[in-house]
Motif scaffolding. Structure first.
Motif, short mmCIF file in Angstrom:
data_model
loop_
_atom_site.label_atom_id
_atom_site.label_comp_id
_atom_site.label_asym_id
_atom_site.label_seq_id
_atom_site.Cartn_x
_atom_site.Cartn_y
_atom_site.Cartn_z
N TYR A 52 0.83 -1.21 0.00
CA TYR A 52 0.00 0.00 0.00
C TYR A 52 0.86 1.25 0.00
O TYR A 52 0.65 2.16 -0.80
N PRO B 270 4.19 3.66 -0.58
CA PRO B 270 5.16 3.74 -1.69
C PRO B 270 6.40 2.88 -1.47
O PRO B 270 6.90 2.25 -2.42
N LYS C 263 5.63 -0.75 -2.31
CA LYS C 263 5.57 -0.97 -3.76
C LYS C 263 6.98 -0.97 -4.35
O LYS C 263 7.29 -1.77 -5.24
N TYR D 128 8.81 -3.82 -6.54
CA TYR D 128 9.28 -3.42 -7.87
C TYR D 128 10.78 -3.68 -8.03
O TYR D 128 11.23 -4.22 -9.04
N GLY E 152 -2.68 -3.87 -3.14
CA GLY E 152 -1.80 -3.53 -4.25
C GLY E 152 -2.31 -3.97 -5.61
O GLY E 152 -1.58 -3.83 -6.61
N GLU F 41 -4.48 -2.73 -7.81
CA GLU F 41 -4.52 -1.70 -8.85
C GLU F 41 -3.11 -1.33 -9.30
O GLU F 41 -2.84 -1.22 -10.50
N TRP F 42 -2.20 -1.15 -8.34
CA TRP F 42 -0.84 -0.76 -8.68
C TRP F 42 -0.15 -1.84 -9.53
O TRP F 42 0.51 -1.54 -10.53
N GLN G 261 -1.69 -1.90 -13.11
CA GLN G 261 -1.28 -0.76 -13.92
C GLN G 261 0.21 -0.80 -14.25
O GLN G 261 0.62 -0.43 -15.35
N THR G 262 1.02 -1.26 -13.30
CA THR G 262 2.47 -1.27 -13.51
C THR G 262 2.89 -2.31 -14.52
O THR G 262 3.78 -2.07 -15.35
#
Length: 217
Positions: A34, A36, A39, A43, A68, A70-71, A74-75
């Protein structure tokens, strides 16, 4: 063979997993990231290992397991798969998230549905989908026979089981499904739960106080 990496995210200390084959094809399971920095941790690992995410999978759709979604979608532009019975749970996450301190949560719709008894391809490897409701109405578990990996979500923990007092929960059904679906796996299968440390089928069959041979609950 499949490799597995665990991350622990959000205040619920939820376990997010990446599984990947020797060529880097990967699936992201239950992304609880959730903040930054969470994430970024996910990543950075994907970049470091040169992975190619292909699937987003939810064992179930309680808030802490979907933060997470949606992230990730989209990523990496990858499809979200859930069990069809989890649609109401996923929809309710939009309402419940702010109450749990996640006002920035944005829900997404599933791109497809998983059917128990069928397999999901991760690169050249095949994951078996097991249906283990009780903690949630459409809870599934992923099993890879070659690696003897079981990603159990919130069904079976080390020395415990998933709570069943949430909407859609069913205590007796969860006990039944753990015994019929999970305890039929090889005893040296490593179980990776949605919270806490990994365990094994053998250990839980003996020592789990809810479903082990000397169960007291």
């Amino acid at each position: 063979m499949l490799k597995i990496k665990r991350f622990t995210f959000n205040p619920f200390q939820e376990n997010t997993y990446i599984i990947y084959d020797e060529k880097g094809s990967a699936a992201i399971i239950d992304p609880g990231c959730y903040e930054p920095e969470e994430k970024k941790e996910l990543y950075d690992f994907i970049i470091q290992e040169n992975l190619k995410p292909e699937l987003l999978l939810n064992t179930h759709c309680h808030v802490d397991h979907v933060l997470g979604n949606e992230w990730v979608e989209q990523t990496y532009s990858i499809p979200l798969l859930i069990h069809e019975n989890e649609i109401p749970v996923l929809n309710s996450a939009k309402v419940l998230a702010p109450n749990y301190g996640f006002p920035a949560y944005r829900g997404i719709e599933p791109d497809g549905y998983m059917s128990p008894g069928k397999e999901i391809s991760v690169g050249q490897e095949e994951l078996q989908v097991l249906f283990v409701p009780g903690h949630a109405p459409g809870h599934v578990v992923f099993y890879h026979p070659t690696s003897k990996i079981c990603i159990a979500g919130d069904t079976l923990f080390r020395g415990s089981i998933g709570r069943t007092d949430l909407p859609g929960g069913d205590h007796d059904l969860l006990l039944e499904k753990i015994k019929s679906e999970l305890f039929s796996l090889p005893e040296d299968t490593t179980v990776y739960p949605g919270h806490g440390p990994e365990t094994s089928i053998e250990f839980e069959k003996i020592y789990n106080p809810f479903v082990g041979k000397n169960a007291s609950y």
